[in-house]
Design an enzyme around this catalytic site. Structure first.
Site, PDB file in Angstrom:
ATOM      1  N   GLU A  43      -6.172  56.926  58.532  1.00  0.00           N
ATOM      2  CA  GLU A  43      -6.190  56.068  57.469  1.00  0.00           C
ATOM      3  C   GLU A  43      -7.828  55.445  57.588  1.00  0.00           C
ATOM      4  O   GLU A  43      -8.176  54.896  58.685  1.00  0.00           O
ATOM      5  CB  GLU A  43      -5.357  54.824  57.406  1.00  0.00           C
ATOM      6  N   LYS A 115      -3.538  53.529  47.991  1.00  0.00           N
ATOM      7  CA  LYS A 115      -2.478  52.627  48.832  1.00  0.00           C
ATOM      8  C   LYS A 115      -1.843  51.468  47.806  1.00  0.00           C
ATOM      9  O   LYS A 115      -2.552  50.665  47.412  1.00  0.00           O
ATOM     10  CB  LYS A 115      -2.873  52.081  50.186  1.00  0.00           C
ATOM     11  N   CYS A 148      -0.068  54.158  55.701  1.00  0.00           N
ATOM     12  CA  CYS A 148       0.260  53.034  56.803  1.00  0.00           C
ATOM     13  C   CYS A 148       1.226  51.959  56.086  1.00  0.00           C
ATOM     14  O   CYS A 148       2.467  52.763  56.041  1.00  0.00           O
ATOM     15  CB  CYS A 148      -0.895  52.219  56.953  1.00  0.00           C
TER      16      CYS A 148
END
Length: 578
Positions: A43, A115, A148
């Site tokens: 990431e 995300k 994540c």
């Protein structure tokens, strides 16, 4: 089809984007030269992660496609592979910034994921993603992208798995625990798909990242891992194995009950739960308090009334207020001659006798008969009588030969808090505990007869963490039910059948509501029959807002239900696959 894959671990440096890209390209090329056809990188790997604000990151954002994706495209084309990179993206139409993962193949940019579930640092500069949770078809299988914190939530990995993902490419800046992290393992296990994990390592602006990049099998076991330092974890993805969707002989997707999952589209914890539950004076949460909960582990074959009374007496002597016995603890396993019994009936009466004699709440499994139907049932008894009855909703392959499925979620309000009931295989299906959490449960009790893997150990890590975060070897690093407790901010009391010769390993325990609380709030019964117990706290300080994580449910509150509608569709979600 089997394909070689590689998860790259890398420590980027803030303000040195060109350097980061060059070093990442060298690592990607090394992986490709070694035959990897799917390659992941961390990431925000091209820039670093800990940005103070939008102004500071502004000179490092870029469009997709753009110069960085073009550079990695040249590698993808040269080596006929697919590469996932993480970068800060700018949308020129809105000038919004996103934390983005891009899938690049020999044909160019295949797709991207912005995300959705942001960690505490990203709202300083990024907007929540607006592309949902997609799956991308490649010549080497179907790939889902997550970033994540997305993976903290059962719903995100479930969505891409239901859409047919053979492998979840999870790129992260994971921290605050030894890795490979239990949530990574859980998402692979419960969806029976491969998970490629590229995590960064090292320190950045006082933050210690955990490393542990790895390739995880559909059964949760680790193929390879990089501990500390830059490196490459190599593995292999067998698309056919991922597509079987079997966990210990169970057809995990066919066994879902989406018609009962409508609560997944609700978001009660946006509101003060002390107000939400009890609105209009209906069904308020019980006050809760400190109490002690115990679980019993033993072989349930045959009559066990003497064992059950001995464990009840022992638990009460040690201060337990609630004791959970395994699935079928009262009746033993089903046999063709078994007619079951009504509830209440003799077996329930025996539990009631013990509850009154020892002034304790008891939960146990039995075979229930109602008319011509049989049910796999758990009963909850207390000094006041029969408190609740729950019929198992998700039947496993053994249950389906004789049992009818239940169709109602059940909880009971006790002095110790709101207690939800599940049975065994229910807990493997992640939607089950989530629904009970959304109903306000403080504690989930789960009589079980789960065979196969529920725990995996860890040899320890060289990555240093601040006290009291553990880094040493741990035989129960991953425990499925610890993940269930933490992701739902509930306590979880898991009482499992114990018969190693038949594949029932036990591993019963009581788990706390915060996975990142150290020392861990749990007790686990390992390789023996017996009882273990733990103190739980479902109370709240005298405050108008919840002061206890089990009441506040911090992680549950951060869900984004508007993305989850497809989870309640009864048709196959492959219809929605990109």
């Amino acid at each position: 089809m089997s394909v070689d894959v590689a998860a790259i671990q890398f420590e980027p440096t803030l303000f040195e984007k060109d350097r980061n890209i060059k070093k990442l390209m060298l690592l990607v090329e090394e992986a490709a030269e070694n035959g990897a056809k799917i390659i992941t990188t961390p990431e925000m790997g091209i820039t670093g992660y800990c940005w103070y604000d939008r102004k500071e990151v502004a000179s490092y954002v870029e469009v997709v496609p753009g110069p960085t994706t073009q550079a990695f495209y040249e590698l993808a084309k040269r080596y006929d592979c697919y590469i996932v990179i993480g970068l800060p993206e700018v949308d020129t139409a809105t000038n919004l910034y996103y934390n983005t993962a891009v899938l690049i193949g020999p044909e160019g940019v295949v797709g991207k994921h912005r995300k959705t579930h942001l960690y505490i640092s990203e709202p300083k500069w990024a907007a929540s993603g607006d592309l949902g949770h997609q799956v991308f078809q490649t010549k080497y299988g179907k790939i889902g992208l997550l970033i994540c914190m997305d993976l903290h939530f059962i719903e995100t990995a479930r969505l891409v798995a239901l859409k047919g993902a053979d492998v979840i490419c999870h790129i992260s800046n994971w921290l605050a625990e030894r890795t490979p992290a239990p949530y990574w393992i859980t998402r692979a296990f419960e969806n029976h798909c491969y998970l490629m994990e590229s995590n960064r390592w090292g320190d950045e602006r006082t933050v210690q990242f955990s490393g542990g990049s790895c390739v995880i099998n559909p059964d949760g076991h680790i193929q390879s891992v990089v501990d500390a330092g830059d490196g490459i974890a190599y593995g292999m993805v067998d698309v056919q194995l991922s597509e079987t969707k079997l966990i210990n002989e169970e057809t995990i997707f066919a066994d879902r009950r989406p018609e009962l999952y409508h609560a997944l589209l609700t978001d009660p914890y946006l509101w003060n739960p002390l107000d939400y539950f009890g609105l209009y004076g209906h069904d308020p949460l019980p006050p809760g308090r400190r109490s002690t909960v115990a679980v019993a582990q033993f072989n349930v074959t045959g009559s066990k009334q003497q064992t059950i009374e001995e464990f009840t007496r022992s638990s009460k002597t040690k201060g337990a207020e609630l004791l959970v016995f395994p699935e079928f603890a009262m009746s033993g396993f089903y046999s063709d001659s078994d007619l079951g019994e009504e509830v209440p009936g003799p077996q329930t009466d025996f539990l009631l006798y013990l509850s009154r004699k020892y002034q304790i709440y008891l939960v146990a499994g039995l075979i229930e008969r109602e008319g011509v139907k049989l049910f796999n049932t758990a009963v909850l008894t207390g000094p006041e009588g029969l408190v609740a009855k729950y019929r198992k909703i998700h039947l496993n392959h053994r249950d389906r030969t004789w049992a009818s499925a239940g169709d109602e979620w059940v909880y009971a309000d006790l002095p110790i808090g709101r207690v939800g009931l599940l049975i065994g295989y229910d807990a493997v299906i992640p939607e089950s505990a989530r629904v009970l959490a959304l109903m306000g449960c403080d504690l989930i009790v789960c009589p079980s007869a789960l065979a196969g893997t529920v725990t995996i150990g860890h040899p320890g890590t060289k990555v240093r963490q601040n006290y009291p975060i553990p880094t040493g070897a741990d035989p129960c690093h991953w425990h499925l039910l610890r993940a269930r407790a933490g992701e739902n901010n509930t306590y979880f009391a898991f009482a499992n059948h114990f018969d190693p010769a038949q594949g029932f390993s036990g591993k019963s325990g009581v788990f706390g509501p915060d996975t990142f609380h150290f020392p861990r709030q749990e007790v686990i019964m390992v390789d023996e029959a017996g009882i273990v117990q733990s103190e739980i706290d479902t109370g709240n300080l005298d405050n108008v807002y919840p002061t206890n994580v089990v009441r506040r449910k911090d992680l549950v509150m951060m869900r984004l239900p508007h993305y989850y509608k497809e989870l309640i569709h009864t048709q196959k979600l492959s219809l929605f696959t990109d």
